[in-house]
Design an enzyme around this catalytic site. Structure first.
Site, PDB file in Angstrom:
ATOM      1  N   LYS A  11       0.847  -1.205   0.000  1.00 23.20           N
ATOM      2  CA  LYS A  11       0.000   0.000   0.000  1.00 23.20           C
ATOM      3  C   LYS A  11       0.884   1.257   0.000  1.00 23.20           C
ATOM      4  O   LYS A  11       1.980   1.216  -0.531  1.00 23.20           O
ATOM      5  CB  LYS A  11      -0.977  -0.033   1.181  1.00 23.20           C
ATOM      6  CG  LYS A  11      -1.761  -1.348   1.198  1.00 23.20           C
ATOM      7  CD  LYS A  11      -2.943  -1.335   2.113  1.00 23.20           C
ATOM      8  CE  LYS A  11      -3.653  -2.678   2.017  1.00 23.20           C
ATOM      9  NZ  LYS A  11      -4.858  -2.745   2.805  1.00 23.20           N
ATOM     10  N   HIS A  95      -8.489  -2.939  -6.316  1.00 17.72           N
ATOM     11  CA  HIS A  95      -8.448  -3.093  -4.858  1.00 17.72           C
ATOM     12  C   HIS A  95      -9.582  -2.265  -4.236  1.00 17.72           C
ATOM     13  O   HIS A  95      -9.908  -1.186  -4.727  1.00 17.72           O
ATOM     14  CB  HIS A  95      -7.081  -2.639  -4.328  1.00 17.72           C
ATOM     15  CG  HIS A  95      -6.893  -2.976  -2.885  1.00 17.72           C
ATOM     16  ND1 HIS A  95      -7.432  -2.220  -1.880  1.00 17.72           N
ATOM     17  CD2 HIS A  95      -6.262  -4.015  -2.290  1.00 17.72           C
ATOM     18  CE1 HIS A  95      -7.124  -2.782  -0.718  1.00 17.72           C
ATOM     19  NE2 HIS A  95      -6.419  -3.868  -0.942  1.00 17.72           N
ATOM     20  N   GLU A  97      -9.694  -0.384  -1.771  1.00 18.10           N
ATOM     21  CA  GLU A  97      -9.338   0.989  -1.402  1.00 18.10           C
ATOM     22  C   GLU A  97      -9.396   1.897  -2.626  1.00 18.10           C
ATOM     23  O   GLU A  97      -9.749   3.068  -2.532  1.00 18.10           O
ATOM     24  CB  GLU A  97      -7.948   1.017  -0.739  1.00 18.10           C
ATOM     25  CG  GLU A  97      -8.029   0.483   0.689  1.00 18.10           C
ATOM     26  CD  GLU A  97      -6.769  -0.198   1.179  1.00 18.10           C
ATOM     27  OE1 GLU A  97      -5.695  -0.031   0.570  1.00 18.10           O
ATOM     28  OE2 GLU A  97      -6.864  -0.924   2.189  1.00 18.10           O
ATOM     29  N   GLU A 167     -11.317 -10.388  -1.297  1.00 19.30           N
ATOM     30  CA  GLU A 167     -10.983  -9.608  -0.102  1.00 19.30           C
ATOM     31  C   GLU A 167     -12.258  -8.971   0.456  1.00 19.30           C
ATOM     32  O   GLU A 167     -12.677  -7.906  -0.017  1.00 19.30           O
ATOM     33  CB  GLU A 167      -9.994  -8.492  -0.456  1.00 19.30           C
ATOM     34  CG  GLU A 167      -8.674  -8.989  -1.006  1.00 19.30           C
ATOM     35  CD  GLU A 167      -7.576  -7.973  -0.798  1.00 19.30           C
ATOM     36  OE1 GLU A 167      -6.597  -8.297  -0.129  1.00 19.30           O
ATOM     37  OE2 GLU A 167      -7.712  -6.827  -1.278  1.00 19.30           O
ATOM     38  N   SER A 213      -6.653  -9.089   6.562  1.00 24.20           N
ATOM     39  CA  SER A 213      -6.089  -9.434   7.880  1.00 24.20           C
ATOM     40  C   SER A 213      -5.471 -10.825   7.942  1.00 24.20           C
ATOM     41  O   SER A 213      -5.601 -11.528   8.943  1.00 24.20           O
ATOM     42  CB  SER A 213      -7.143  -9.260   8.982  1.00 24.20           C
ATOM     43  OG  SER A 213      -7.577  -7.921   9.032  1.00 24.20           O
TER      44      SER A 213
HETATM   45  P1  PGA Z   1      -4.646  -6.348   5.263  1.00 21.51           P
HETATM   46  O1  PGA Z   1      -4.844  -5.838   3.748  1.00 21.51           O
HETATM   47  O2  PGA Z   1      -3.865  -7.625   5.189  1.00 21.51           O
HETATM   48  O3  PGA Z   1      -3.892  -5.233   5.946  1.00 21.51           O
HETATM   49  O4  PGA Z   1      -6.005  -6.555   5.827  1.00 21.51           O
HETATM   50  C1  PGA Z   1      -5.101  -6.740   2.714  1.00 21.51           C
HETATM   51  C2  PGA Z   1      -5.259  -5.994   1.422  1.00 21.51           C
HETATM   52  O5  PGA Z   1      -5.833  -4.902   1.422  1.00 21.51           O
HETATM   53  O6  PGA Z   1      -4.807  -6.463   0.356  1.00 21.51           O
END
Ligand code: PGA
Length: 251
Positions: A11, A95, A97, A167, A213
């Site tokens: 990220k 993704h 985000e 995800e 996570s």
């Molecule tokens: P995270 O993120 O492992 O911090 O939950 C996973 C991702 O967004 O690919």
């Protein structure tokens, strides 16, 4: 059979010097592992230095996004040709985000996916439902919509290059992981969608990662599920030790 792919999504973290140290540490910890494809996805500014560090190692380079044009007047964008030029082999697309903060749509994900494949990159296409969608019983319809919109019009040859990452948005960066059973149920749904669309043989060959996570403590249970073929790891991939443990859990 499909290969396990474990990718670290860094990220918007790590300066160039920090990225260099992180990948050097990781390289040591995972040297000799050939059964699993290991990918790191740094920010654009660190791609070059990381590409130099991983030369000759078992770590591959990924990026976190790309545009669908090769060059031109698109201020702020980076093209798949440029990523390939710096040594990138994988690119994360769609993704959550990016969908949430940058208005990424399934249509954009589709255009980016097709272009990335044409240029010779392997897209890691992310899908996942939000908490309110899960609670409203809409998980499968949301996933199906994202799959149809992002990948529905790909040719059989194109889809073979794709990695899918499931995800659940409610599990990303929250410390709340989907249970292995919850994740497996959606992975199976994705595999069935692939079978219906592209046939059983192609569906069986496609790697479907779980993300949200993933940590050293839960990786083994998740990765032992029949249709979970890898992981897309955010937070825990920023620590070489943790990421290496997750990779080893996939052996
Ligand atoms: P995270 O993120 O492992 O911090 O939950 C996973 C991702 O967004 O690919």
């Amino acid at each position: 059979m499909r290969k396990t792919i474990i990718a670290g999504n860094w990220k918007m973290n790590k300066l160039i010097s920090e990225a260099k140290v992180l990948v050097q540490e990781l390289k040591e910890l995972v040297s000799g592992i050939t059964e699993i494809e290991i990918v790191v996805c740094p920010v654009y500014t660190s791609l070059y230095v990381v590409s130099q560090e991983i030369k000759g190692s078992n770590i591959k380079l990924g990026a976190q996004d790309c545009f669908w044009e090769e060059s031109g007047a698109y201020t702020g964008e980076v093209s798949p040709v440029m990523l390939k030029d710096v040594g990138v082999e994988f690119v994360v697309l769609g993704h959550s985000e990016r969908r949430q903060y940058f208005c990424e749509t399934d249509e954009w994900v589709n255009k980016k996916t097709k272009k990335a494949i044409e240029i010779g990159l392997r897209p890691i296409v992310c899908v996942g439902e939000k908490l309110e969608e899960r609670e409203a019983g809409k998980t499968f319809s949301i996933i199906e919509k994202q799959l149809e919109g992002g990948l529905g019009n790909l040719s059989p040859e194109e889809i073979k290059k794709v990695v899918i990452a499931y995800e659940p948005v409610w599990a990303i960066g929250t410390g709340k992981t989907a249970t292995p059973e919850q994740a497996q149920e959606v992975h199976k749904f994705i595999r069935n969608w692939l079978s219906e669309k592209f046939g059983d043989e192609i569906a069986e060959g496609i790697t479907i990662q779980y993300g949200g996570s993933v940590k050293p403590g839960n990786a083994k249970d998740l990765l032992s599920q029949k249709d979970i073929d890898g992981a897309l790891v955010g937070g825990a991939s920023l620590k070489a030790q943790d990421f290496a443990q997750i990779i080893k859990a996939g052996l």
